[in-house]
Design a protein around this motif. Structure first.
Motif, PDB file in Angstrom:
ATOM      1  N   UNK A 197       7.541   0.046   1.618  1.00 32.02           N
ATOM      2  CA  UNK A 197       6.189   0.504   1.279  1.00 32.02           C
ATOM      3  C   UNK A 197       5.294   0.482   2.502  1.00 32.02           C
ATOM      4  N   UNK A 198       4.280   1.357   2.467  1.00 30.77           N
ATOM      5  CA  UNK A 198       3.198   1.265   3.443  1.00 30.77           C
ATOM      6  C   UNK A 198       2.199   0.323   2.778  1.00 30.77           C
ATOM      7  N   UNK A 199       1.785  -0.729   3.485  1.00 33.16           N
ATOM      8  CA  UNK A 199       0.934  -1.753   2.865  1.00 33.16           C
ATOM      9  C   UNK A 199      -0.399  -1.170   2.420  1.00 33.16           C
ATOM     10  N   UNK A 200      -1.001  -1.861   1.456  1.00 33.33           N
ATOM     11  CA  UNK A 200      -2.339  -1.503   0.973  1.00 33.33           C
ATOM     12  C   UNK A 200      -3.333  -1.642   2.129  1.00 33.33           C
TER      13      UNK A 200
ATOM     14  N   UNK B  56      -3.541 -14.830  -2.360  1.00 31.38           N
ATOM     15  CA  UNK B  56      -2.208 -14.406  -2.795  1.00 31.38           C
ATOM     16  C   UNK B  56      -2.024 -12.902  -2.643  1.00 31.38           C
ATOM     17  N   UNK B  57      -0.807 -12.524  -2.267  1.00 33.60           N
ATOM     18  CA  UNK B  57      -0.469 -11.104  -2.103  1.00 33.60           C
ATOM     19  C   UNK B  57       0.945 -10.873  -2.618  1.00 33.60           C
ATOM     20  N   UNK B  58       1.318  -9.602  -2.670  1.00 31.03           N
ATOM     21  CA  UNK B  58       2.685  -9.254  -3.082  1.00 31.03           C
ATOM     22  C   UNK B  58       3.266  -8.251  -2.082  1.00 31.03           C
ATOM     23  N   UNK B  59       4.264  -8.674  -1.346  1.00 27.67           N
ATOM     24  CA  UNK B  59       4.909  -7.833  -0.325  1.00 27.67           C
ATOM     25  C   UNK B  59       6.363  -7.566  -0.706  1.00 27.67           C
ATOM     26  N   UNK B  60       6.979  -6.549  -0.076  1.00 30.74           N
ATOM     27  CA  UNK B  60       8.435  -6.414  -0.168  1.00 30.74           C
ATOM     28  C   UNK B  60       9.026  -7.562   0.658  1.00 30.74           C
ATOM     29  N   UNK B  61      10.260  -7.982   0.311  1.00 29.31           N
ATOM     30  CA  UNK B  61      10.797  -9.186   0.955  1.00 29.31           C
ATOM     31  C   UNK B  61      11.207  -9.004   2.421  1.00 29.31           C
TER      32      UNK B  61
ATOM     33  N   UNK C  82      -1.128  10.839   7.431  1.00 22.87           N
ATOM     34  CA  UNK C  82      -0.011  11.322   8.248  1.00 22.87           C
ATOM     35  C   UNK C  82       1.184  10.362   8.241  1.00 22.87           C
ATOM     36  N   UNK C  83       0.954   9.143   7.731  1.00 17.31           N
ATOM     37  CA  UNK C  83       2.031   8.152   7.669  1.00 17.31           C
ATOM     38  C   UNK C  83       2.802   8.240   6.354  1.00 17.31           C
ATOM     39  N   UNK C  84       2.377   9.178   5.485  1.00 16.70           N
ATOM     40  CA  UNK C  84       3.024   9.317   4.189  1.00 16.70           C
ATOM     41  C   UNK C  84       3.578  10.735   4.083  1.00 16.70           C
ATOM     42  N   UNK C  85       4.601  10.926   3.237  1.00 16.42           N
ATOM     43  CA  UNK C  85       5.144  12.278   3.074  1.00 16.42           C
ATOM     44  C   UNK C  85       4.044  13.175   2.518  1.00 16.42           C
ATOM     45  N   UNK C  86       4.045  14.429   2.929  1.00 17.41           N
ATOM     46  CA  UNK C  86       2.894  15.299   2.668  1.00 17.41           C
ATOM     47  C   UNK C  86       2.565  15.430   1.185  1.00 17.41           C
ATOM     48  N   UNK C  87       3.581  15.314   0.320  1.00 13.81           N
ATOM     49  CA  UNK C  87       3.338  15.421  -1.111  1.00 13.81           C
ATOM     50  C   UNK C  87       2.404  14.357  -1.657  1.00 13.81           C
ATOM     51  N   UNK C  88       2.230  13.296  -0.909  1.00 11.82           N
ATOM     52  CA  UNK C  88       1.456  12.158  -1.408  1.00 11.82           C
ATOM     53  C   UNK C  88       0.059  12.082  -0.810  1.00 11.82           C
ATOM     54  N   UNK C  89      -0.354  13.197  -0.250  1.00 12.10           N
ATOM     55  CA  UNK C  89      -1.644  13.249   0.431  1.00 12.10           C
ATOM     56  C   UNK C  89      -2.801  12.645  -0.362  1.00 12.10           C
ATOM     57  N   UNK C  90      -2.811  12.947  -1.666  1.00 13.84           N
ATOM     58  CA  UNK C  90      -3.918  12.478  -2.505  1.00 13.84           C
ATOM     59  C   UNK C  90      -3.992  10.954  -2.585  1.00 13.84           C
ATOM     60  N   UNK C  91      -2.882  10.307  -2.337  1.00 14.95           N
ATOM     61  CA  UNK C  91      -2.854   8.849  -2.458  1.00 14.95           C
ATOM     62  C   UNK C  91      -3.268   8.132  -1.180  1.00 14.95           C
ATOM     63  N   UNK C  92      -3.304   8.875  -0.088  1.00  8.68           N
ATOM     64  CA  UNK C  92      -3.408   8.228   1.225  1.00  8.68           C
ATOM     65  C   UNK C  92      -4.671   7.394   1.380  1.00  8.68           C
ATOM     66  N   UNK C  93      -5.764   7.833   0.752  1.00  7.92           N
ATOM     67  CA  UNK C  93      -7.023   7.112   0.967  1.00  7.92           C
ATOM     68  C   UNK C  93      -7.484   6.338  -0.251  1.00  7.92           C
ATOM     69  N   UNK C  94      -6.515   6.028  -1.130  1.00 11.36           N
ATOM     70  CA  UNK C  94      -6.787   5.043  -2.167  1.00 11.36           C
ATOM     71  C   UNK C  94      -6.362   3.706  -1.596  1.00 11.36           C
ATOM     72  N   UNK C  95      -7.008   2.652  -2.073  1.00 13.82           N
ATOM     73  CA  UNK C  95      -6.658   1.334  -1.550  1.00 13.82           C
ATOM     74  C   UNK C  95      -5.428   0.804  -2.282  1.00 13.82           C
ATOM     75  N   UNK C  96      -4.289   1.443  -2.009  1.00 10.16           N
ATOM     76  CA  UNK C  96      -3.049   1.089  -2.695  1.00 10.16           C
ATOM     77  C   UNK C  96      -1.868   1.124  -1.735  1.00 10.16           C
ATOM     78  N   UNK C  97      -0.882   0.258  -2.018  1.00 13.78           N
ATOM     79  CA  UNK C  97       0.384   0.358  -1.291  1.00 13.78           C
ATOM     80  C   UNK C  97       1.099   1.606  -1.794  1.00 13.78           C
ATOM     81  N   UNK C  98       2.054   2.122  -1.028  1.00  9.23           N
ATOM     82  CA  UNK C  98       2.749   3.323  -1.478  1.00  9.23           C
ATOM     83  C   UNK C  98       4.176   3.355  -0.951  1.00  9.23           C
ATOM     84  N   UNK C  99       5.127   3.904  -1.746  1.00  7.83           N
ATOM     85  CA  UNK C  99       6.519   3.950  -1.273  1.00  7.83           C
ATOM     86  C   UNK C  99       6.683   4.862  -0.053  1.00  7.83           C
TER      87      UNK C  99
END
Ligand code: SAH
Length: 213
Positions: A62-65, A202-207, A39-56
């Motif tokens: 981005x929403x953090x991993x 180590x991690x990689x975040x937006x600044x 619900x925190x992602x635009x509906x088109x990206x539903x399939x990505x929501x429960x992968x362990x990945x950051x997303x735009x």
């Protein structure tokens, strides 16, 4: 705004993945298992929501991993009723996880668009942060200090002094420090001027950017 059995099932698989990667705090795992990340992602990206990945999300952010959210949350050691400050509200996902743990949450976002969107959205899900602030996280939130813990969810080129000084004695600051790649850093305040410092993975975040937009 639906949370179906399918979503719940996918979420339990995500919890298993994060556990496998080394998160052991049961309360943190439970919180990840409860917050409907799709619900925190635009509906088109539903399939990505429960992968362990950051997303735009909006505004080039981005929403953090989920693993990163769990990792930072575990380091905070949130207890029910703790006063917690988050820098970088973004989608509100990390904020929701902290609310699940019973934090009295304050969160600052510098992007007006995200601030507005998330301010409307979080209460709809029943996550009532104490206060969402449109402002510059480098300054912390002096009027509400001191905090039991502070979490920075963007890559900080240096550790902002106000954040250290707004911690309670015994309080914890979790902050990714560095330019291109960040080292997750935990500060524990031991006294007025004494801080224990732990440099972790180590991690990689937006600044973390200065001033608001
Ligand atoms: N916690 C967020 C992660 C968002 S990414 C989530 O769960 O979705 C980092 C966020 O930090 C972005 O939204 C970005 O706009 C914000 N940010 C960057 N610099 C900031 C600053 N100085 N003060 C407050 N927020 C900042």
């Amino acid at each position: 705004m639906k949370d179906t059995f399918k979503h719940k099932g996918l979420r339990q698989q995500l919890v298993a993945i994060i556990k496998n990667k080394g998160i052991i705090d049961e309360n943190v795992l439970k919180a990840i298992g409860k917050v409907p990340r799709h619900l925190f992602m635009d509906s088109g990206f539903l399939d990505h929501a429960y992968q362990d990945k950051a997303f735009p999300i909006a505004a080039d952010q981005t929403i953090s991993q989920p693993y990163t959210v769990a990792y930072q949350t575990e380091l905070l050691q949130v207890k029910k009723g703790d006063k917690v400050l988050e820098i970088g509200t973004g989608s509100g996902y990390q904020a929701a996880v902290l609310c699940e743990l019973g934090a009295k949450l304050y969160s600052i976002e510098r992007q007006k668009e995200l601030f507005k969107k998330t301010s409307k959205f979080l209460p709809k899900l029943g996550y009532g942060a104490k206060k969402l602030i449109f402002g510059d996280g480098y300054k912390g939130l002096v009027e509400e200090a001191p905090f039991d813990s502070i979490i920075v969810t963007a890559g900080a080129p240096f550790v902002p002094k106000p954040l250290l000084s707004q911690l309670k004695i015994g309080g914890r600051l979790v902050i990714p420090v560095g330019d291109d790649i960040q080292i997750m850093t935990l500060f524990i305040r031991k006294g007025e001027k004494a801080f224990e410092k732990h440099e972790l993975d180590q991690f990689r975040f937006v600044p973390l950017l200065e001033d608001k937009n």
